[in-house]
Design an enzyme around this catalytic site. Sequence first.
Site, PDB file in Angstrom:
ATOM      1  N   ASP A 174       0.862  -1.191   0.008  1.00 34.19           N
ATOM      2  CA  ASP A 174       0.021   0.025   0.126  1.00 34.19           C
ATOM      3  C   ASP A 174       1.028   1.408   0.013  1.00 34.19           C
ATOM      4  O   ASP A 174       1.502   1.464   0.647  1.00 34.19           O
ATOM      5  CB  ASP A 174      -0.766   0.085   1.341  1.00 34.19           C
ATOM      6  CG  ASP A 174      -1.911   0.938   1.021  1.00 34.19           C
ATOM      7  OD1 ASP A 174      -1.707   1.869   0.399  1.00 34.19           O
ATOM      8  OD2 ASP A 174      -2.890   0.726   2.003  1.00 34.19           O
ATOM      9  N   ASP A 188      -3.124   6.643  -8.070  1.00 34.23           N
ATOM     10  CA  ASP A 188      -3.399   5.829  -7.123  1.00 34.23           C
ATOM     11  C   ASP A 188      -3.392   4.375  -7.847  1.00 34.23           C
ATOM     12  O   ASP A 188      -4.368   4.290  -8.524  1.00 34.23           O
ATOM     13  CB  ASP A 188      -4.601   6.103  -6.346  1.00 34.23           C
ATOM     14  CG  ASP A 188      -5.199   5.141  -5.594  1.00 34.23           C
ATOM     15  OD1 ASP A 188      -4.434   4.317  -5.034  1.00 34.23           O
ATOM     16  OD2 ASP A 188      -6.230   4.939  -5.427  1.00 34.23           O
TER      17      ASP A 188
END
Length: 486
Positions: free
Chosen positions: A96, A313
Amino acid sequence: MVMKMAEAQSCILLLIMMISFTIVSANNGAFSVKYKYAGLQRSLSDLKAHDDQRQLRILAGVDLPLGGIGRPDILGLYYAKIGIGTPTKDYYVQVDTGSDIMWVNCIQCRECPKTSSLGIDLTLYNINESDTGKLVPCDQEFCYEINGGPLPGCTANMSCPYLEIYGDGSSTAGYFVKDVVQYARVSGDLITTAANGSVIFGCGARQSGDLGSSNEEALDGILGFGKSNSSMISQLAVTGKVKKIFAHCLDGTNGGGIFVIGHVVQPKVNMTPLIPNQPHYNVNMTAVQVGHDFLSLPTDVFEAGDRKGAIIDSGTTLAYLPEMVYKPLVSKIISQQPDLKVHTVRDEYTCFQYSESLDDGFPNVTLHFENSVTLKVYPHEYLFPFEGLWCIGWQNSGMQSRDRRNMTLLGDLVLSNKLVLYDLENQTIGWTEYNCSSSIEVQDERTGTVHLVGSHYINSAGSLNVQWAILLLLLLQSTLLLSLVC
């Protein structure tokens, strides 16, 4: 050892979406990553739900997962396997770029998932079963940084808690521990050897919402690559053994790719500045070009409230644009084929039948950024198949809820098939078109040696298809094993 758990306090941490991976490090290191939904077709409702939840979490300042297959018709996310403790046990976690800490579910967690439909065995971390596991006290500097100063009521032998609540209502809580993480050291071209090092990470004691026991596609935790001092890459950088530079290359066709921590010397990448004082990887997008024509747009179109620029992202599947960008963009794309019969699927996806070559029949879309950096998206990348139709992957963020309205969010639709380089040392980010099934060259900062790093696969846990996997490599500056925060 029994007192370790008795002293621990419960609170809440960070987790999100569903990518995953396997860790590695030392002088050079490697992470093996696998695709979570290998071979599984996901519905448009699943796809939309994934991105909706992800945007809520982004707004909550929580997390931006690294991963993605780059195919909107499949919910593309990755996970990895890491070894923790002495003796070591395996844990499957997500990689992440938005989260700032690493954590795994712990033995006393009653709401944590016990099984997963992904064909993997979940493991609850038990500090009492590790000879090297230690609680992190609340008066340690690491705890001060996480909580923004001393904790009220902190006393001797009290552990350092963490807490996070997501915008979609999910939450995770626990306390910090320090233990040995097992990984593979890169020792040559496509060669690794075993290594390990101590890392501070979260021990998840309470989960709710999507992170709880009702999540069928569960993982053991998360490995954060965010910007703060608590992230894995920041902990590595503090030791002087690695620089805060990493890159990923996601194969949008085959689902494989590369993830590297270190100085990528080949291919060359053009960089654009990160916008200061933003929690995520925000950049200044300056123009949108469709074919040879530039869209006529207001200068402030990519700023929504206090959110500046476009968010990069890789955990988001599609790409979301403000309404005043989305409408002329889609109109321009459709106008290339005036005989198309356009359908609206699920009230929001623009779809049509087309049997010819996509790249010959539709225009490229080129996004322009500060420093003359461009990102070209081809028709075969922004169009995806669904029930015999081709659907446009560009989405209208003006149709989202109030807090998400007119956000610019660029996901795997535009990032796949590109090497994306994050240089936190110089606060820049960049990309270049690349064959993510091939290899790249990364330089060892200590010796200057250049190592070849390629796309790899890891063995399946259970029955999961192994066709989606990535080798992640850490380039550290010393031959010493990791010795992170003391």
